[in-house]
Scaffold this motif. Structure first.
Motif, PDB file in Angstrom:
ATOM      1  N   PRO A 153       0.835  -1.208   0.000  1.00  0.00           N
ATOM      2  CA  PRO A 153       0.000   0.000   0.000  1.00  0.00           C
ATOM      3  C   PRO A 153       0.870   1.257   0.000  1.00  0.00           C
ATOM      4  O   PRO A 153       1.860   1.343   0.725  1.00  0.00           O
ATOM      5  N   GLY A 154       0.486   2.214  -0.816  1.00  0.00           N
ATOM      6  CA  GLY A 154       1.269   3.436  -0.923  1.00  0.00           C
ATOM      7  C   GLY A 154       2.343   3.403  -1.988  1.00  0.00           C
ATOM      8  O   GLY A 154       2.865   4.436  -2.384  1.00  0.00           O
ATOM      9  N   ARG A 155       2.715   2.193  -2.450  1.00  0.00           N
ATOM     10  CA  ARG A 155       3.639   2.000  -3.570  1.00  0.00           C
ATOM     11  C   ARG A 155       4.974   2.737  -3.416  1.00  0.00           C
ATOM     12  O   ARG A 155       5.552   3.232  -4.397  1.00  0.00           O
ATOM     13  N   ALA A 156       5.492   2.795  -2.198  1.00  0.00           N
ATOM     14  CA  ALA A 156       6.748   3.505  -1.969  1.00  0.00           C
ATOM     15  C   ALA A 156       7.883   3.042  -2.895  1.00  0.00           C
ATOM     16  O   ALA A 156       8.651   3.872  -3.394  1.00  0.00           O
ATOM     17  N   LEU A 159       7.570   4.939  -6.385  1.00  0.00           N
ATOM     18  CA  LEU A 159       7.290   6.366  -6.488  1.00  0.00           C
ATOM     19  C   LEU A 159       8.344   7.137  -7.274  1.00  0.00           C
ATOM     20  O   LEU A 159       8.017   8.098  -7.979  1.00  0.00           O
ATOM     21  N   ALA A 192      -8.112   3.699  -2.945  1.00  0.00           N
ATOM     22  CA  ALA A 192      -7.014   4.443  -2.308  1.00  0.00           C
ATOM     23  C   ALA A 192      -5.889   4.684  -3.307  1.00  0.00           C
ATOM     24  O   ALA A 192      -5.283   5.765  -3.330  1.00  0.00           O
ATOM     25  N   GLU A 193      -5.609   3.700  -4.155  1.00  0.00           N
ATOM     26  CA  GLU A 193      -4.552   3.877  -5.147  1.00  0.00           C
ATOM     27  C   GLU A 193      -4.979   4.859  -6.243  1.00  0.00           C
ATOM     28  O   GLU A 193      -4.148   5.603  -6.774  1.00  0.00           O
ATOM     29  N   GLN A 196      -4.392   8.221  -4.751  1.00  0.00           N
ATOM     30  CA  GLN A 196      -2.963   8.528  -4.792  1.00  0.00           C
ATOM     31  C   GLN A 196      -2.529   8.940  -6.193  1.00  0.00           C
ATOM     32  O   GLN A 196      -1.796   9.912  -6.383  1.00  0.00           O
TER      33      GLN A 196
END
Length: 276
Positions: A153-156, A159, A192-193, A196
């Motif tokens: 989650p958040g795809r750090a 990025l 959520a994605e 983002q």
């Protein structure tokens, strides 16, 4: 939509998406490539998809099917040809030459998929290459694989690459689409994605299941609050200009030309969505 699946191609005509990618690559087994090519070319040329942009994803450069896919796509004349594994400006130019040699109509654009570390590092050159190139598409699954990264989650881990591609798209004036979300049952994670992606600056997102279309449309379309604020910004700025005032505020915030330009962009997008 998998090009080997006749039912899927038929169903695509009822999906409320802005664009369709009729796939000849990953969604088609090697022994079904030729039949899928014929089926997809016929579907793209049929005019059955209404307002939707119809694109054909060919097999990548260097594969045994690439040249035949390009020739078939050129003859079908879709809105665009989606090319996977684009890593250089030279690839874009080679694809454009092949399409032109095969008689592709002028309206057939090229969408380049960026899926590797090299593609991220050369995204600026890719985005500026070719006259038909109009869209960059993030291939996040392949990028994660190449990076040895995890899907989190958040795809750090992704990025940096996403940001490099976004910078290239904005510098060159190209549309850029975020990559897919793999878990079709996790609609909360998907939404959520989408949020983002919108916050990062993507113009939209590529999808793998009809259930993802509605939440994606909702996230990427301007909200009523954004539309109303954009109108107030433009009206306040126009009034100040007529009165010769140099200072403009809306909701207590200073307004400059850049805010007015963004407000006009939001209203244009809202009008386009309403027209669809």
């Amino acid at each position: 939509m998998p090009g080997a699946n006749a039912r899927a191609l038929e169903k695509a005509a009822s999906i409320p998406a802005d664009a369709l990618i009729l796939d000849l690559e990953d969604a088609v087994a090697p022994d079904a490539k030729a039949d899928a090519r014929e089926r997809v070319a016929a579907a793209a040329a049929s005019g059955a998809y209404g307002h939707r942009e119809v694109t054909i994803r060919v097999n990548g450069p260097g594969t045994a099917w690439h040249a035949d896919d390009l020739r078939a796509a050129a003859a079908a004349g879709p809105d665009a040809v989606v090319v996977p594994k684009v890593e250089s400006a030279a690839t874009v130019r080679e694809v454009e030459r092949a399409l032109e040699a095969a008689g592709a109509p002028n309206h057939t654009a090229v969408w380049a998929m960026l899926e590797t570390p090299r593609a991220m590092l050369d995204a600026r050159a890719v985005a500026a290459a070719g006259e038909r190139l109009s869209v960059l598409v993030m291939g996040t699954n392949d990028l994660a694989k190449e990076l040895h990264a995890e899907h989190v989650p958040g795809r750090a881990p992704l990025l940096t690459g996403l940001s490099l591609a976004l910078l290239a798209a904005r510098e060159s004036g190209k549309v850029i689409l975020d990559g897919v979300f793999n878990d079709v049952k996790d609609l909360a994670g998907f939404e959520a994605e989408c949020v983002q992606g919108r916050q990062l600056g993507f113009d939209g997102k590529t999808l793998i299941h009809p259930a993802q279309v509605a939440p994606c449309n909702e996230v990427f379309a301007p909200s009523e609050a954004q539309i109303e604020r954009s109108r107030r910004i433009i009206e306040a700025f126009d009034e100040a200009t007529r009165e010769g005032r140099g200072v403009v505020t809306v909701d207590g915030r200073m307004i400059e030309n850049l805010h007015v330009e963004d407000a006009r962009r939001i209203l244009a997008l809202a009008e386009a969505v309403a027209g669809r």
